[in-house]
Design an enzyme around this catalytic site. Structure first.
Site, short mmCIF file in Angstrom:
data_model
loop_
_atom_site.label_atom_id
_atom_site.label_comp_id
_atom_site.label_asym_id
_atom_site.label_seq_id
_atom_site.Cartn_x
_atom_site.Cartn_y
_atom_site.Cartn_z
N GLU A 1 -9.75 -1.18 4.86
CA GLU A 1 -10.52 -0.96 6.23
C GLU A 1 -11.92 -1.82 6.40
O GLU A 1 -12.15 -2.13 5.12
CB GLU A 1 -11.07 0.65 6.25
CG GLU A 1 -9.54 1.63 6.49
CD GLU A 1 -8.92 1.49 7.63
OE1 GLU A 1 -8.53 0.33 8.48
OE2 GLU A 1 -8.12 2.25 7.91
N ASP B 1 -8.28 -2.46 13.76
CA ASP B 1 -9.65 -2.64 13.37
C ASP B 1 -9.81 -3.83 12.38
O ASP B 1 -10.95 -3.82 11.80
CB ASP B 1 -10.11 -1.24 12.64
CG ASP B 1 -9.00 -0.80 11.39
OD1 ASP B 1 -8.28 -1.87 11.27
OD2 ASP B 1 -9.54 0.02 10.95
N ASP C 1 0.72 -1.11 -0.03
CA ASP C 1 0.27 0.11 0.05
C ASP C 1 0.82 1.27 -0.11
O ASP C 1 2.11 1.27 0.07
CB ASP C 1 -0.85 -0.29 1.14
CG ASP C 1 -0.22 -0.40 2.70
OD1 ASP C 1 0.86 -0.49 2.63
OD2 ASP C 1 -0.89 -0.95 3.43
N HIS D 1 -7.94 -4.43 9.68
CA HIS D 1 -7.68 -4.16 8.42
C HIS D 1 -6.30 -5.09 7.75
O HIS D 1 -5.60 -5.35 8.72
CB HIS D 1 -7.38 -2.67 8.03
CG HIS D 1 -6.17 -2.24 8.69
ND1 HIS D 1 -6.37 -0.58 9.00
CD2 HIS D 1 -4.87 -2.42 8.74
CE1 HIS D 1 -4.87 -0.43 9.49
NE2 HIS D 1 -4.28 -1.35 9.25
P1 PGA Z 1 1.62 -1.75 12.96
O1 PGA Z 1 0.60 -1.82 11.76
O2 PGA Z 1 2.48 -3.18 12.48
O3 PGA Z 1 2.27 -0.69 13.00
O4 PGA Z 1 0.80 -2.19 14.25
C1 PGA Z 1 0.04 -2.85 11.15
C2 PGA Z 1 -1.10 -2.64 10.21
O5 PGA Z 1 -1.54 -1.73 10.30
O6 PGA Z 1 -1.15 -3.23 9.25
#
Ligand code: PGA
Length: 276
Positions: free
Chosen positions: A158, A151, A82, A153
């Site tokens: 999302e 959440d 992404d 995702h």
């Molecule tokens: P993080 O992010 O490893 O910084 O917790 C994970 C994500 O949002 O996919």
């Protein structure tokens, strides 16, 4: 000690493989070894990488294996999951910059081996379609690393993302912008509102999905993704559709799993288990 589910479940595609490791370093080592093993079999494998804090131990462990000449990564190809939309070119928190800094440079790869969506494109929809085409033309992703949002995702898909979605522009939830403000001096105003993300349908085309989650903040999302119903409300539950999906969790991130004991017992019965 690590624990995993029975491979029979993953080979029939009815259950993701869950591996419980003591801590993030052990998770990083396990996944780096899976990537190294892939590169030994397929030196020009296309590795899909994820950003965020969680995967950093993977990249450190893989770079250490390269430095120790346990694996030759010189022909590896890297692709992004992404990208933020609208950050100026070269912004240190653009995911292009992050992947160059954390993966491409430590592995000693050149930038030609690295592909990602163009977050600065004028025609974002065309850039998204071009990225999906480029991934297909490159032969598809061999191993896709994933994190998971609090959440649920994956990538920046999302909650309520279509489970068949392709690479496209998305609007971040407030929760994700709060979670990511730490990369922008703690200032949520600096966190972009829009992103390009591989769609869930795009992600599911990778040959092996490997999700790493660490820390208690991820426990609910992990439990819903692995044991909950398949639901667009929990995009990571789409892993249940994939024939070879592995979820690596530390004890804290595993704390919401009803089947944690089962995962451990299954591994304990398979002392010859060689990895993911
Ligand atoms: P993080 O992010 O490893 O910084 O917790 C994970 C994500 O949002 O996919």
């Amino acid at each position: 000690m690590v624990y995993t589910t029975d491979r029979v479940f993953t080979e029939t595609g009815i259950f993701v493989e869950v591996v419980i490791v003591p801590d993030s370093a052990a998770g990083g080592e396990l996944i780096a070894e899976a990537m190294a093993d892939l590169l030994r079999r397929k030196p020009d494998a296309l590795l899909g990488v994820a950003t965020g804090s969680t995967p950093l131990p993977i990249y450190e462990a893989l770079a250490a294996k390269v430095a120790a000449k346990e694996v030759d990564a010189s022909r590896a190809r890297i692709c992004q999951l992404d990208e933020y939309v609208g950050l100026p070119a070269g912004h240190p928190e653009s995911y292009r910059s992050v992947v160059l800094r954390e993966v491409v440079e430590p592995l000693g790869l050149n930038q030609d081996s690295f592909m990602g969506p163009d977050g600065a494109a004028e025609d974002v929809a065309a850039a998204c379609a071009a990225y999906d085409r480029a991934l297909a033309e490159a032969g598809g992703v061999d191993l896709q690393l994933l994190g998971i949002g609090t959440d649920g995702h994956i990538g920046f898909n999302e909650p309520c993302s279509s489970l068949a979605s392709r690479t496209r522009i998305k609007t971040l939830t407030q929760q994700t912008r709060v979670d990511n403000a730490r990369f922008f001096d703690g200032d949520i105003e600096q966190v972009p509102h829009h992103v390009i993300t591989q769609g869930i349908g795009t992600i599911l085309e990778a040959r092996h999905l490997v999700l790493l989650a660490t820390g208690e903040a991820k426990a609910d999302a992990v439990a819903l993704a692995v044991e909950g119903p398949l639901s667009a409300l929990v995009p990571a539950s789409a892993l249940q559709l994939h024939p070879h999906a592995t979820v690596v969790v530390d004890e804290s991130a595993a704390s919401g799993l009803k089947l944690a004991g089962y995962f451990r017992a299954t591994y304990a019965a398979k002392p010859d288990w060689q990895g993911i």
